[in-house]
Design an enzyme around this catalytic site. Sequence first.
Site, PDB file in Angstrom:
ATOM      1  N   ASN A  32     -13.928  -1.643 -24.038  1.00 55.39           N
ATOM      2  CA  ASN A  32     -15.009  -1.044 -24.841  1.00 55.39           C
ATOM      3  C   ASN A  32     -16.227  -1.976 -24.881  1.00 55.39           C
ATOM      4  O   ASN A  32     -17.217  -1.669 -25.528  1.00 55.39           O
ATOM      5  CB  ASN A  32     -14.538  -0.696 -26.265  1.00 55.39           C
ATOM      6  CG  ASN A  32     -14.251  -1.928 -27.103  1.00 55.39           C
ATOM      7  OD1 ASN A  32     -14.212  -3.043 -26.588  1.00 55.39           O
ATOM      8  ND2 ASN A  32     -14.026  -1.729 -28.388  1.00 55.39           N
ATOM      9  N   ASP A  56     -12.521   2.966 -25.644  1.00 52.11           N
ATOM     10  CA  ASP A  56     -12.087   2.276 -26.860  1.00 52.11           C
ATOM     11  C   ASP A  56     -10.664   2.749 -27.115  1.00 52.11           C
ATOM     12  O   ASP A  56     -10.451   3.920 -27.459  1.00 52.11           O
ATOM     13  CB  ASP A  56     -13.028   2.667 -28.012  1.00 52.11           C
ATOM     14  CG  ASP A  56     -12.607   2.039 -29.326  1.00 52.11           C
ATOM     15  OD1 ASP A  56     -11.470   1.515 -29.413  1.00 52.11           O
ATOM     16  OD2 ASP A  56     -13.413   2.078 -30.279  1.00 52.11           O
ATOM     17  N   TYR A 145      -6.625 -11.383 -37.054  1.00 51.52           N
ATOM     18  CA  TYR A 145      -6.106 -11.562 -35.691  1.00 51.52           C
ATOM     19  C   TYR A 145      -4.596 -11.790 -35.720  1.00 51.52           C
ATOM     20  O   TYR A 145      -3.840 -11.115 -35.014  1.00 51.52           O
ATOM     21  CB  TYR A 145      -6.822 -12.745 -35.042  1.00 51.52           C
ATOM     22  CG  TYR A 145      -6.502 -12.948 -33.579  1.00 51.52           C
ATOM     23  CD1 TYR A 145      -6.745 -11.943 -32.646  1.00 51.52           C
ATOM     24  CD2 TYR A 145      -5.981 -14.151 -33.122  1.00 51.52           C
ATOM     25  CE1 TYR A 145      -6.470 -12.131 -31.296  1.00 51.52           C
ATOM     26  CE2 TYR A 145      -5.720 -14.350 -31.780  1.00 51.52           C
ATOM     27  CZ  TYR A 145      -5.956 -13.346 -30.862  1.00 51.52           C
ATOM     28  OH  TYR A 145      -5.690 -13.550 -29.529  1.00 51.52           O
ATOM     29  N   LYS A 149      -1.816  -9.041 -34.291  1.00 54.92           N
ATOM     30  CA  LYS A 149      -0.925  -9.318 -33.155  1.00 54.92           C
ATOM     31  C   LYS A 149       0.539  -9.289 -33.580  1.00 54.92           C
ATOM     32  O   LYS A 149       1.407  -8.870 -32.814  1.00 54.92           O
ATOM     33  CB  LYS A 149      -1.276 -10.666 -32.534  1.00 54.92           C
ATOM     34  CG  LYS A 149      -2.611 -10.686 -31.794  1.00 54.92           C
ATOM     35  CD  LYS A 149      -2.549  -9.869 -30.505  1.00 54.92           C
ATOM     36  CE  LYS A 149      -3.788 -10.113 -29.644  1.00 54.92           C
ATOM     37  NZ  LYS A 149      -3.756  -9.324 -28.394  1.00 54.92           N
TER      38      LYS A 149
END
Length: 312
Positions: A32, A56, A145, A149
């Site tokens: 994206n 996206d 983050y 993950k």
Amino acid sequence: MRIVVSGAAGFIGSHLCDRLLAEGHAVEALDNFLTGSRRNVAHLAGNPRFRLAEVDITRPFAVEGPVDGVVNMASPASPKDYLEHPIETLDAGSLGTRRMLELALEKGARFLLTSTSECYGDPLEHPQVETYWGHVNPVGPRSCYDESKRFAEALTMAYHRVHGLRTNIARIFNTYGPRMKLDDGRVVPAFMDQALRGQPLTVFGDGSQTRSFCYVADLVDGLCRLMLSEERYPVNLGNPREMTILEFAERIRRLTGSRSEVIFEPLPEDDPRQRRPDIAKARALLGWEPKVALEDGLRLSVEYFRGIHAAA
Ligand code: UDP
């Protein structure tokens, strides 16, 4: 094989595309361009086995035709990028990973998730072994983050358990090399940029925190081997050679012949104190270990950054 790669215009994504194409595969590249760059894959434009689409992955999308492998790399990945885009980062790991897993399921393809050493947070165990559950602040600035993950790993395992999807999970440690963004805030491009401009090298904290840096070609080799393995649980991929950030600054100064001084700036919140992968599992399972010496990898990176400076 025909392989769909999300985040293909990113730093590691673009190197993975190069490698897959060199091995004769066809690549359907998705990005994206939030943090990826068309320039990273511009050299592949004429390759009939390479197709790039602006997609996206957090929104509905379709990939026509048969697919053998799905690689989900899409996410802002530098602290600066994910602090600027925390919601997009959480969406990429959750909604985006879900759509990529569904694609793999629909096509009967295998699936690789590129996860991160950030899953270990500010680790209390050292070096980090895959069985360590980590020490993550769930509400700190880096949590967008880390938790994204960690969620992506959980979702991947769930798809394997529920649907029998052939999944792999790589936990990638600090990686460096050409095509890192000069301004992404990470320590390798930051120090190189500063050294080449003769500006002070900004060491955060007292520089005693450690990292271990893996050259991108080694990392990509590990990903390719992992993709073919039957291991479903996460595998660390990184270089176990560890050093303090202050030592690293000195090394960059020497390598570039720069006269830049080192200055100290505040340590960002939740910055991990130490990080080094235990790669025994990758060695045993994949016959993999990093081959490129830090000196060689840094030299190749400096050449790249010099080129960027010259072109600017
Ligand atoms: N760092 C630094 N100066 C910089 C950028 C980063 O001292 O200009 C430090 C940062 O605080 C961290 C380490 O270098 O301890 C690695 O940071 P990076 O952003 O590259 O990746 P991280 O491993 O934190 O995700």
